[in-house]
Write a protein that holds these residues in place. Structure first.
Motif: not given
Ligand code: 3HC
Length: 306
Positions: A20-24, A51-54, A166-168
């Motif tokens: 999910l992090g990669i998709a994000y 995803m929505d939360k991030l 992943v996002p960080v």
């Protein structure tokens, strides 16, 4: 001259925290449409909620505009269970992010090789498993590794190792299998950069650079706890405050997942035959007890909200 990644659509296989992090980052930063597939509908649901939360969190912190969040969400679509891997046929690159199991990954890559476009880059987010072995599983049936089709198929396989969360985390570690072509490696590098990441390259050795150095450190910390040298809190505090690590090693093990830590440590041990990599008995027992860390609520510490 910088290489163009040429990824117009990305496929992500596995919608856990890494997938999910990669998709994000692909949808938000690289602005690429993402096809998300997971064999568990429940896991897909959890992934979409995350995803929505991030996105909402990034909007509320003023990091992104509402419109950017909306566009990123619209770039994400889910492949249906009926379509299965065939639903990833339009992707120019597919990143696999399923659990650390060689035979599972080999089965998946063999299917991807027959179901998806012959020129699609096939990347694995594996933490330690040999990319060379995974690449060999893509050779079409009836072809040899030395045939043109065999070579072409394996040449598009690469390790694209993201870090959690992943996002960080700023790094992507690229792993070049024996068979990986320069074109595959350079386009993958360009794609990771488009996702906002810095890139390092490692040869295909057990654990690559990152986990070959990190896991023995975590494993050793668990052995020190096992020996009763200090409490878990003091082991973590020593590294956090004494060395400025963002998390102590036991906290980090819980964060990564104890099952994942054990799988990596076993790969290091089996792949090198060196007894210094033997997994700690306490780590093995905790995984036997199904104490997987933060993801299921219990590891070295308790996580009531899991
Ligand atoms: N997803 C997205 N964003 C997250 C997040 C998550 N799961 N967890 C935290 N964040 C964000 C927060 O929203 C916050 O963002 P902001 O700066 O915009 O406010 C930022 O990260 C910092 O978070 P917090 O203030 O809540 O908490 P901390 O300051 O304690 O940071 C942490 C949390 C970033 C996880 C930090 O503790 C850290 O860097 N820990 C080490 C992580 C690490 O080493 N990861 C690599 C593991 S190894 C690996 O992945 C390889 C694999 O192969 C095993």
């Amino acid at each position: 001259m910088s290489v163009v990644h040429g990824i117009r659509t990305l496929g992500v296989l596995g919608s856990g925290q890494m997938g999910l992090g990669i998709a994000y980052v692909a949808a938000l930063r690289a602005k690429v449409p993402v096809l998300l597939y997971d064999r568990s509908a429940e896991q897909i649901d959890k992934g979409l909620k995350l995803m929505d939360k991030l996105l909402a969190k990034d909007v509320s912190k003023g990091k992104i505009q509402d419109i950017e969040a909306k566009e990123a969400r619209e770039r994400l679509s889910v492949v249906s269970q009926e379509q299965g891997l065939k639903g990833l046929r339009d992707a120019d690159m597919i990143v696999e992010a399923v659990s650390e199991n060689l035979s599972l990954k080999q089965k998946i890559f063999s299917s991807l090789s027959s179901e998806c476009r012959p020129d699609a880059i096939l990347a694995s987010n594996t933490s330690s498993i040999s990319i060379t072995k995974i690449a060999a599983s893509t050779i079409p049936e009836g072809q040899s590794a030395a045939s043109e089709l065999g070579k072409q198929s394996a040449a598009r396989v690469v390790g694209l190792h993201f870090f959690n969360p992943v996002p960080v985390m700023k790094l992507v570690e690229l792993i070049s299998a024996l068979q990986t072509s320069t074109d595959t490696l350079e386009r993958s590098r360009a794609f990771a950069i488009a996702c906002g990441k810095e890139v390092t390259v490692s040869k295909d050795v057990p654990g690559f650079v990152s986990n070959a150095l990190l896991m023995p450190f975590i494993n050793e910390a668990i052995m020190w706890l096992e020996k009763g040298v200090a409490t878990k809190e003091d082991i973590d505090k020593t590294l956090k405050l004494g060395m400025n690590h963002p998390m102590g090693p036991l906290q980090l093990a819980d964060f990564i997942g104890l099952d994942t830590c054990l799988a990596i440590q076993q790969t290091l041990y089996q792949g090198t035959g060196d007894s210094k990599y033997r997994p700690s008995v306490l780590l093995e027992r905790m995984v036997d007890a199904q104490w997987y860390g933060r993801k299921n609520g219990k590891g070295f510490y308790e996580y009531p909200d899991a």
